[in-house]
Design a protein around this motif. Structure first.
Motif, short mmCIF file in Angstrom:
data_model
loop_
_atom_site.label_atom_id
_atom_site.label_comp_id
_atom_site.label_asym_id
_atom_site.label_seq_id
_atom_site.Cartn_x
_atom_site.Cartn_y
_atom_site.Cartn_z
N UNK A 213 -78.72 -8.05 36.68
CA UNK A 213 -78.25 -9.42 36.54
C UNK A 213 -78.97 -10.13 35.39
N UNK A 214 -78.63 -11.41 35.20
CA UNK A 214 -79.17 -12.17 34.09
C UNK A 214 -80.51 -12.82 34.40
N UNK A 215 -80.94 -12.74 35.64
CA UNK A 215 -82.11 -13.53 36.05
C UNK A 215 -83.08 -12.70 36.89
N UNK A 216 -83.91 -11.89 36.25
CA UNK A 216 -84.94 -11.17 37.01
C UNK A 216 -85.98 -12.16 37.56
N UNK A 217 -86.24 -12.07 38.85
CA UNK A 217 -87.14 -13.02 39.49
C UNK A 217 -88.02 -12.30 40.51
N UNK A 218 -89.08 -12.97 40.98
CA UNK A 218 -89.92 -12.38 42.02
C UNK A 218 -89.16 -12.20 43.33
N UNK A 219 -89.57 -11.22 44.09
CA UNK A 219 -88.90 -10.90 45.35
C UNK A 219 -88.97 -12.05 46.34
N UNK A 220 -90.10 -12.74 46.39
CA UNK A 220 -90.26 -13.76 47.42
C UNK A 220 -89.31 -14.94 47.19
N UNK A 221 -88.90 -15.19 45.95
CA UNK A 221 -87.95 -16.26 45.68
C UNK A 221 -86.57 -15.93 46.26
N UNK A 222 -86.17 -14.68 46.15
CA UNK A 222 -84.87 -14.28 46.68
C UNK A 222 -84.85 -14.40 48.20
N UNK A 223 -85.91 -13.95 48.85
CA UNK A 223 -85.96 -14.03 50.31
C UNK A 223 -85.92 -15.49 50.77
N UNK A 224 -86.66 -16.35 50.09
CA UNK A 224 -86.68 -17.77 50.47
C UNK A 224 -85.30 -18.40 50.29
N UNK A 225 -84.62 -18.08 49.20
CA UNK A 225 -83.29 -18.65 48.97
C UNK A 225 -82.30 -18.16 50.02
#
Length: 295
Positions: A213-225
């Protein structure tokens, strides 16, 4: 006439066939266990068993010789790629085969300290699993010939309906881990399916494509969202050094890179349906809600 043979009918390959199987006159698939073969046949698939140590059925050999397109979704083992070992020679001699798509992993690039990489970046796999993937890529490339394309698709973390952080949250197993500066790309299964469809229409492109995807981010941000979308309170962040995890999980966290997906746009003309994890997760919930509605 297009005739598709899918070697390894797992989550991603099934989604591709469900979305775009109409491109083909016939679709044949393989699986490892006799139980799954029977289940697939009950669903109406021409299904054959493909597993090391079990002789190929004559019907599978016929399907391989007749295939115009082959999608490979079988992971290699310590003994090599079982699909190539079993059918590489047969496919290589086929006069009908025009396209081979091999589903690989961005793990073949190894660790790049969080830097952006693309298809021209040198491969330097760290784990034995990723080294086997790179070896398998090279094996399948040997089938390339005039009039026959072999395209490699290096996938980031795959998610989609029935295979996402939502499942872990609902089971109480989704932890929020934090490793400083660590990011991951993800790719929605429907974006993989769309890229494969476009690649079949553009066999001259590539031959390697990164899918992330266009937005690599930390794992914890995905879980929180995702927890917020479910109306759940996100769990506390756990420092990576304090987390207990398997050796395989540790190997994923040992690599840090940002994946560029420019080539799927410029050479295949594909704009991602879900360019961020937020768009992808919302779509999963929408699909789940639609599936629960009475007919």
């Amino acid at each position: 006439m297009r005739r598709l043979l899918v070697l390894g009918f797992g989550y991603t390959a099934r989604r591709f066939v469900e979305r775009h199987g109409g491109m083909f006159e016939t679709v044949s698939v393989t699986a490892r266990t006799a139980e799954k073969i029977e289940h697939l046949k009950s669903e109406g698939y021409d299904a054959y068993r493909l597993v090391t140590g079990i002789p190929l059925s004559p019907e599978l050999v016929v399907a391989a010789k007749a295939a115009t397109h082959v999608l490979v979704s079988v992971p290699p083992s310590e003994d090599g790629d079982p699909a190539f070992t079993a059918l590489g020679h047969t496919l290589g001699e086929s006069i009908d085969l025009v396209w081979v798509g091999y589903l690989s992993t961005t793990g073949v690039y190894g660790d790049h300290g969080g830097r952006w990489i693309d298809e021209e970046t040198e491969t330097a796999p760290k784990s034995a699993r990723s080294r086997r993937r790179l070896d398998a890529e090279e094996e399948w490339r040997t089938l390339a010939a005039p009039g026959r394309a072999v395209q490699i698709f290096r996938l980031s973390g795959i998610y989609g309906p029935g295979n996402s952080v939502f499942d872990g949250l609902r089971e109480g197993k989704a932890r929020r881990l934090h490793k400083p500066d660590q990011v991951f790309n993800r790719i929605h299964v429907d974006d993989i399916a769309a890229v494969l469809k476009a690649a079949i229409e553009h066999p001259e492109a590539g031959p390697v494509f990164n899918l992330g995807d266009d937005e690599p981010v930390p794992q914890h941000e995905v879980v929180a969202y995702a927890a917020g979308l479910l109306g759940m309170e996100p769990s506390p962040v756990v420092p990576f050094d304090e987390a207990q995890m398997s050796e395989m999980a540790k190997s994923f966290w040992a690599e840090n890179k940002r994946i560029r997906n420019t080539r799927v746009r410029t050479e295949l003309g594909v704009d991602l349906l879900y360019p961020t994890y937020r768009a992808g997760l919302k779509a999963i919930l929408e699909e789940e809600a639609a599936g629960r509605q009475p007919v």
